[in-house]
Motif scaffolding. Structure first.
Motif, PDB file in Angstrom:
ATOM      1  N   GLY A  37      -5.161  97.650  52.247  1.00 53.04           N
ATOM      2  CA  GLY A  37      -4.786  97.432  50.857  1.00 53.04           C
ATOM      3  C   GLY A  37      -5.890  97.828  49.888  1.00 53.04           C
ATOM      4  O   GLY A  37      -7.082  97.708  50.192  1.00 53.04           O
ATOM      5  N   CYS A  39      -7.852  96.831  46.771  1.00 54.92           N
ATOM      6  CA  CYS A  39      -8.203  95.602  46.059  1.00 54.92           C
ATOM      7  C   CYS A  39      -8.689  95.938  44.655  1.00 54.92           C
ATOM      8  O   CYS A  39      -9.145  97.057  44.389  1.00 54.92           O
ATOM      9  N   MET A 144      -2.677  92.007  53.792  1.00 59.13           N
ATOM     10  CA  MET A 144      -2.989  91.223  52.600  1.00 59.13           C
ATOM     11  C   MET A 144      -3.511  89.825  52.927  1.00 59.13           C
ATOM     12  O   MET A 144      -3.590  88.962  52.061  1.00 59.13           O
ATOM     13  N   PRO A 173      -1.619  91.180  42.088  1.00 57.73           N
ATOM     14  CA  PRO A 173      -1.490  90.667  43.456  1.00 57.73           C
ATOM     15  C   PRO A 173      -2.193  89.326  43.662  1.00 57.73           C
ATOM     16  O   PRO A 173      -1.635  88.429  44.296  1.00 57.73           O
ATOM     17  N   LEU A 177      -0.188  85.884  44.521  1.00 59.26           N
ATOM     18  CA  LEU A 177      -0.502  85.136  45.740  1.00 59.26           C
ATOM     19  C   LEU A 177      -0.968  83.719  45.403  1.00 59.26           C
ATOM     20  O   LEU A 177      -0.568  82.750  46.061  1.00 59.26           O
ATOM     21  N   ARG A 200       5.670  93.003  37.353  1.00 60.17           N
ATOM     22  CA  ARG A 200       5.005  91.917  38.080  1.00 60.17           C
ATOM     23  C   ARG A 200       5.613  90.553  37.736  1.00 60.17           C
ATOM     24  O   ARG A 200       5.752  89.695  38.599  1.00 60.17           O
ATOM     25  N   LYS A 203       8.757  90.249  39.552  1.00 64.34           N
ATOM     26  CA  LYS A 203       8.488  89.924  40.956  1.00 64.34           C
ATOM     27  C   LYS A 203       8.222  88.419  41.116  1.00 64.34           C
ATOM     28  O   LYS A 203       8.673  87.798  42.087  1.00 64.34           O
ATOM     29  N   ALA A 309       4.060  87.945  51.262  1.00 60.41           N
ATOM     30  CA  ALA A 309       3.097  88.967  50.851  1.00 60.41           C
ATOM     31  C   ALA A 309       3.717  90.357  50.862  1.00 60.41           C
ATOM     32  O   ALA A 309       3.452  91.179  49.980  1.00 60.41           O
ATOM     33  N   LEU A 312       5.218  92.119  47.821  1.00 57.82           N
ATOM     34  CA  LEU A 312       4.348  92.624  46.755  1.00 57.82           C
ATOM     35  C   LEU A 312       4.046  94.110  46.900  1.00 57.82           C
ATOM     36  O   LEU A 312       3.560  94.743  45.966  1.00 57.82           O
ATOM     37  N   VAL A 313       4.306  94.656  48.081  1.00 55.98           N
ATOM     38  CA  VAL A 313       3.993  96.071  48.331  1.00 55.98           C
ATOM     39  C   VAL A 313       5.018  96.952  47.625  1.00 55.98           C
ATOM     40  O   VAL A 313       6.205  96.906  47.923  1.00 55.98           O
ATOM     41  N   ILE A 335       2.382  97.074  42.048  1.00 53.98           N
ATOM     42  CA  ILE A 335       1.888  95.712  42.240  1.00 53.98           C
ATOM     43  C   ILE A 335       0.813  95.762  43.321  1.00 53.98           C
ATOM     44  O   ILE A 335      -0.366  95.593  43.049  1.00 53.98           O
ATOM     45  N   LYS A 336       1.210  96.036  44.555  1.00 52.06           N
ATOM     46  CA  LYS A 336       0.236  96.180  45.632  1.00 52.06           C
ATOM     47  C   LYS A 336       0.411  97.541  46.286  1.00 52.06           C
ATOM     48  O   LYS A 336       1.526  97.939  46.618  1.00 52.06           O
TER      49      LYS A 336
END
Length: 343
Positions: A37, A39, A144, A173, A177, A200, A203, A309, A312-313, A335-336
């Motif tokens: 991922g 970051c 993640m 993200p 989380l 987001r 989401k 998780a 979020l991808v 998002i991710k």
């Protein structure tokens, strides 16, 4: 093998290079990376705001499969599905190491910062940092675990009770989380963002977060007051790293409320209302990265469905498509973003 390497400090200086495939030494595990991922700190590193030990292969959020082990490793076998903590080396002697707070060791070296990380086909991790994946955690979700462990670490530094009203500022993200971890503790959760955070915030609704607020369109303080009889939020987590958000957070808190700083600021020195902290007796806690004790609980939150998780991808790219991945993140479209290795 191909690896995405930060070659020098400053903006940019990130290139795909051919590097030797690493082999595990004693007490080390060699992992074939499935997903890694991107970051927020990788973005800060690319833009020159965050310094790493160059040259180094970036990437500290990853999942993969064990392909070989070094001498002294009996805990893992070839074929094990795993993820790993970022800690690669600690002194083992300081007070922080002895208390398990590896993230605070002055001599700590981390994967993707001082030691080659996950933006490559293979990497080597120390066996103490490697964790097997539970049955219900797939490779995408597992990539993640590190950011989830960071949010678990932050939440664990505060006291959250059933029915508390908790505000999470920043629906990236880390914020999404954090909101899910807080929700698992029985709190009423509000997550805030701006107009360009629509994807987001949507989401967050999909994930079952209680309230999603665009603060450019809705009065967040009015909502908080309506939910708390005017007292204010019990806890606020600042996850955006935006200076105005820090000021807003203090204003939303009740007297004796708790403020958790999770997001990284582009510049370390910001204006902060210490008078408000004094007068409202606010407890301020900082949260740096994660430590070993945060990993198994984080994996279990994904395993039992408390944290989703994978949802979020939004984008996947190969490490050779870094520029496209970077643009997707900076535009607010993603998002991710996960990267996959190339041969």
């Amino acid at each position: 093998m191909k690896a995405l390497v930060k070659t020098a400090q400053g903006f940019g200086n990130l290139e795909v290079q051919d590097k030797h495939v690493p082999e595990p030494g004693r007490d080390q595990v060699k992992i074939e990376v499935k997903y890694a991922g991107i970051c927020g700190s990788d973005i800060h590193t690319y833009e020159g705001h965050y310094k790493v030990g160059v040259p180094v292969t970036l990437g500290h959020e990853f999942s993969g499969e064990v392909v070989s082990v070094g001498e002294g490793v009996t805990e893992f076998q070839v074929g094990d599905r795993v993820t790993s903590e970022t800690t690669f080396y600690i002194c083992g002697e300081c007070a922080y190491c002895k208390s398990g707070d590896y993230n605070l060791c002055n001599h700590r070296k981390g994967l993707g910062t001082q030691q080659d990380g996950g933006f490559a086909k293979f990497l080597v991790a120390r066996k103490e940092s490697v964790h097997k994946l539970p049955e219900n955690v797939d490779f995408q979700s597992a990539a993640m675990t590190e950011p989830l462990a960071c949010t678990y670490h932050a939440v664990a530094k505060t006291e959250i009770n059933q029915g508390d009203v908790v505000v999470v500022i920043g629906p990236g993200p880390i914020g999404l989380l954090t909101a899910q971890v807080v929700k698992s503790k029985g709190a009423t959760v509000i997550i805030t963002g701006l107009t360009n955070d629509k994807v987001r915030l949507d989401k967050a609704k999909e994930l079952g977060i209680d309230y999603t607020v665009n603060t450019q369109e809705q009065d967040i303080k009015e909502l908080v007051n309506s939910l708390t009889d005017g007292y204010g939020a019990d806890v606020v987590f600042e996850c955006s790293g935006a200076v105005p958000a820090a000021k807003q957070a203090l204003d939303l808190l009740r007297k004796k409320g708790q403020y958790g700083q999770v997001g990284l600021f582009a510049k370390p020195e910001i204006s902060f209302d210490l008078e408000k902290i004094i007068q409202k007796e606010i407890r301020v806690v900082g949260s740096r990265s994660q430590k070993s004790a945060d990993w198994e609980p984080s994996l279990e939150l994904m395993n039992n469905g408390s944290v989703n998780a994978k949802s979020l991808v939004t984008h996947e790219y190969t490490i050779e498509d870094w520029d496209a991945a970077y643009q997707a993140i900076k535009s607010g479209e993603a998002i991710k973003v996960l990267l996959t290795p190339v041969e």
